[in-house]
Design an enzyme around this catalytic site. Structure first.
Site, PDB file in Angstrom:
ATOM      1  N   LYS A  16      51.961   0.795  30.107  1.00 38.01           N
ATOM      2  CA  LYS A  16      51.374   1.941  29.423  1.00 38.01           C
ATOM      3  C   LYS A  16      51.949   2.983  28.803  1.00 38.01           C
ATOM      4  O   LYS A  16      50.356   3.204  27.658  1.00 38.01           O
ATOM      5  CB  LYS A  16      50.385   2.687  30.535  1.00 38.01           C
ATOM      6  CG  LYS A  16      49.451   1.019  31.568  1.00 38.01           C
ATOM      7  CD  LYS A  16      48.718   1.728  32.482  1.00 38.01           C
ATOM      8  CE  LYS A  16      47.890   1.002  33.001  1.00 38.01           C
ATOM      9  NZ  LYS A  16      46.082   1.313  34.480  1.00 38.01           N
ATOM     10  N   LYS A  48      44.790 -10.550  30.747  1.00 36.70           N
ATOM     11  CA  LYS A  48      44.170 -10.571  32.624  1.00 36.70           C
ATOM     12  C   LYS A  48      43.129 -10.365  31.785  1.00 36.70           C
ATOM     13  O   LYS A  48      42.829  -8.685  31.415  1.00 36.70           O
ATOM     14  CB  LYS A  48      45.242 -10.308  33.504  1.00 36.70           C
ATOM     15  CG  LYS A  48      45.038  -8.564  33.771  1.00 36.70           C
ATOM     16  CD  LYS A  48      45.459  -8.206  34.769  1.00 36.70           C
ATOM     17  CE  LYS A  48      45.338  -6.378  34.715  1.00 36.70           C
ATOM     18  NZ  LYS A  48      44.669  -5.416  36.116  1.00 36.70           N
ATOM     19  N   LYS A  57      39.411  -3.512  33.154  1.00 30.76           N
ATOM     20  CA  LYS A  57      38.449  -2.904  33.563  1.00 30.76           C
ATOM     21  C   LYS A  57      38.563  -2.517  32.202  1.00 30.76           C
ATOM     22  O   LYS A  57      37.032  -1.792  31.311  1.00 30.76           O
ATOM     23  CB  LYS A  57      38.624  -2.003  34.819  1.00 30.76           C
ATOM     24  CG  LYS A  57      38.116  -2.716  36.215  1.00 30.76           C
ATOM     25  CD  LYS A  57      37.719  -1.784  36.617  1.00 30.76           C
ATOM     26  CE  LYS A  57      38.485  -1.734  37.555  1.00 30.76           C
ATOM     27  NZ  LYS A  57      40.059  -0.630  38.055  1.00 30.76           N
TER      28      LYS A  57
HETATM   29  P1  ATP Z   1      42.374  -2.624  35.312  1.00 30.66           P
HETATM   30  O1  ATP Z   1      41.238  -2.827  34.293  1.00 30.66           O
HETATM   31  O2  ATP Z   1      41.605  -0.675  35.148  1.00 30.66           O
HETATM   32  O3  ATP Z   1      43.716  -1.814  34.359  1.00 30.66           O
HETATM   33  P2  ATP Z   1      42.670  -3.060  37.500  1.00 30.66           P
HETATM   34  O4  ATP Z   1      41.952  -3.686  37.814  1.00 30.66           O
HETATM   35  O5  ATP Z   1      43.943  -4.252  36.755  1.00 30.66           O
HETATM   36  O6  ATP Z   1      42.711  -1.985  36.711  1.00 30.66           O
HETATM   37  P3  ATP Z   1      42.796  -2.137  40.119  1.00 30.66           P
HETATM   38  O7  ATP Z   1      41.834  -1.483  39.624  1.00 30.66           O
HETATM   39  O8  ATP Z   1      43.324  -0.901  40.907  1.00 30.66           O
HETATM   40  O9  ATP Z   1      43.193  -2.415  38.455  1.00 30.66           O
HETATM   41  O10 ATP Z   1      42.260  -3.554  40.756  1.00 30.66           O
HETATM   42  C1  ATP Z   1      42.255  -3.886  42.191  1.00 30.66           C
HETATM   43  C2  ATP Z   1      42.637  -5.132  42.270  1.00 30.66           C
HETATM   44  O11 ATP Z   1      42.008  -5.849  41.757  1.00 30.66           O
HETATM   45  C3  ATP Z   1      43.965  -5.180  42.605  1.00 30.66           C
HETATM   46  O12 ATP Z   1      44.160  -5.881  43.914  1.00 30.66           O
HETATM   47  C4  ATP Z   1      44.033  -6.232  41.331  1.00 30.66           C
HETATM   48  O13 ATP Z   1      45.585  -6.969  41.471  1.00 30.66           O
HETATM   49  C5  ATP Z   1      42.969  -7.268  41.294  1.00 30.66           C
HETATM   50  N1  ATP Z   1      42.506  -7.798  39.934  1.00 30.66           N
HETATM   51  C6  ATP Z   1      42.554  -7.378  38.648  1.00 30.66           C
HETATM   52  N2  ATP Z   1      42.216  -7.407  37.983  1.00 30.66           N
HETATM   53  C7  ATP Z   1      42.311  -8.873  37.748  1.00 30.66           C
HETATM   54  C8  ATP Z   1      42.529 -10.460  37.556  1.00 30.66           C
HETATM   55  N3  ATP Z   1      42.051 -10.202  36.274  1.00 30.66           N
HETATM   56  N4  ATP Z   1      42.406 -11.013  38.415  1.00 30.66           N
HETATM   57  C9  ATP Z   1      42.472 -11.143  39.593  1.00 30.66           C
HETATM   58  N5  ATP Z   1      43.042  -9.956  40.318  1.00 30.66           N
HETATM   59  C10 ATP Z   1      42.593  -8.837  39.398  1.00 30.66           C
END
Ligand code: ATP
Ligand code: LTN
Length: 326
Positions: free
Chosen positions: A110, A193, A196
């Site tokens: 990041k 991936k 959000k």
């Molecule tokens: P950001 O997208 O803001 O970087 P994030 O969605 O990766 O954040 P979190 O909100 O902390 O991060 O994630 C919540 C949970 O969702 C975590 O356990 C993460 O491993 C899971 N997760 C996030 N994105 C994915 C994905 N594309 N596929 C599977 N699991 C996911």
């Protein structure tokens, strides 16, 4: 046994968050004393629009309840409602070697993107706050995605260091990574991936998307110029869509491949859109019910904080005593 996990209100929750995390959480309530934390202080390590942040916090909480987490069995709370989180984070900061934080790959990734002049100190220190979230509640297990494993290991290390300096205080937590840890990839770019923070329209299917939007996004998802519909990791676009089909239908890979043998992408995508729309419908209905009266979510969140606060404060008191703070 105590379990804690966290989710950042950095945007609207999508099917990656659902399949990778939230969907599994209601099961945990049966086996563990479970705490689920909406980590708003982690979210602000990158700029969040205030109005949106507020909405995202409510939406995340309501979706957790809609997914089947029951505030009577578990504790759902917002991190910033319990000041012990930042207090313990400060204390951990004081015994945290800079080198440990510098080695965190999430920070490296990041900060490289943003550059040293723009990246906030909070992003560097993010793992200390995460360690504090975990250590305050004497947690045994922490369900997280693969990317967060390093942070849980750092939590063990800092807990060990504290125990050595001040006497046994903290339990050492363990990460649990979901077996079906399928990473859901972006629909518009299957090499990244689903995230959000990515704002392009076709990137993610949000849990509250309308059937129309879901269909549009699936129909325009990136595939390839080959024809066959097979689980082949070398073809990330179609592999990602097939994974979604597998997770939403519960069918075996073999059956899925057989069903779509000789059929085109358009037909497959139509059916995939159908099962995602149907798969999300119960969650969406429950969400509507729960949010019909906005105060209800507020009340539930306050109840969570009231249950978590005494637990956190007890640990913080112990920590302060051990360190000689009055
Ligand atoms: P950001 O997208 O803001 O970087 P994030 O969605 O990766 O954040 P979190 O909100 O902390 O991060 O994630 C919540 C949970 O969702 C975590 O356990 C993460 O491993 C899971 N997760 C996030 N994105 C994915 C994905 N594309 N596929 C599977 N699991 C996911
Ligand atoms: N960093 C985590 C979110 C998080 C968390 C936690 C997860 C913050 N505190 C404590 C488990 C336990 C993430 O980005 N998924």
């Amino acid at each position: 046994m105590i379990l804690l996990s966290g989710i950042q209100p950095t945007g609207r929750l999508h099917i990656g968050n659902y399949l990778g995390a939230i969907q599994n959480w209601p099961e945990f309530q049966k086996k563990y004393t479970s705490l689920f934390c909406i980590v708003d202080y982690h979210a602000i390590t990158v700029y969040q629009d205030p109005k949106r942040l507020k909405q995202n916090i409510y939406e995340a909480a309501a979706l957790l309840f809609a997914a089947g987490i029951d505030q009577k069995k578990s504790i759902v709370f917002v991190q910033s409602h319990i000041s012990a989180h930042t207090e313990l984070a400060w204390i951990l900061n004081c015994i945290m070697p800079m080198g440990w934080l510098e080695r965190m790959t999430q920070f490296k990734d990041k900060s490289q993107k943003q550059g040293k002049e723009r990246v906030g100190v909070g992003l560097f220190d993010y793992p200390a706050l995460m360690a504090s979230d975990i250590l305050l509640y004497n947690v045994d297990v922490v369900p997280v995605g693969e990317d967060q494993k390093q942070h849980v290991e750092l939590t063990r290390d800092i807990a060990g260091r504290f125990n050595k300096l001040y006497g046994k205080t903290f339990k050492l937590p363990k990460a649990i990574i979901p077996e079906t840890g399928a990473r859901i990839m972006g629909l518009d770019d299957p090499d990244k991936k689903m995230s959000k923070s990515e704002k392009t329209y076709g990137h993610a299917i949000y849990l509250l998307d309308s059937p129309d939007d879901i269909r549009k996004k699936i129909m325009s998802a990136t595939t390839d110029s080959l024809r066959s519909i097979r689980f082949d990791k070398k073809r990330p676009g179609i592999y990602n869509l097939l994974t979604l089909y597998e997770r939403f239908s519960g069918d075996s890979r073999k059956d899925i491949e057989k069903r779509f043998q000789g059929k085109g992408y358009a037909k497959f995508k139509q059916e995939l859109a159908d099962i995602i729309i149907e798969g999300l419908r119960p969650l969406q209905n429950k969400y509507k019910e729960l949010t019909a009266n906005k105060n209800d979510i507020d009340t539930l969140i306050r109840q969570g904080a009231d249950k978590a606060r005494p637990m956190a404060e007890k640990t913080l008191r112990l920590v302060k005593t051990k360190m000689g703070l009055l």
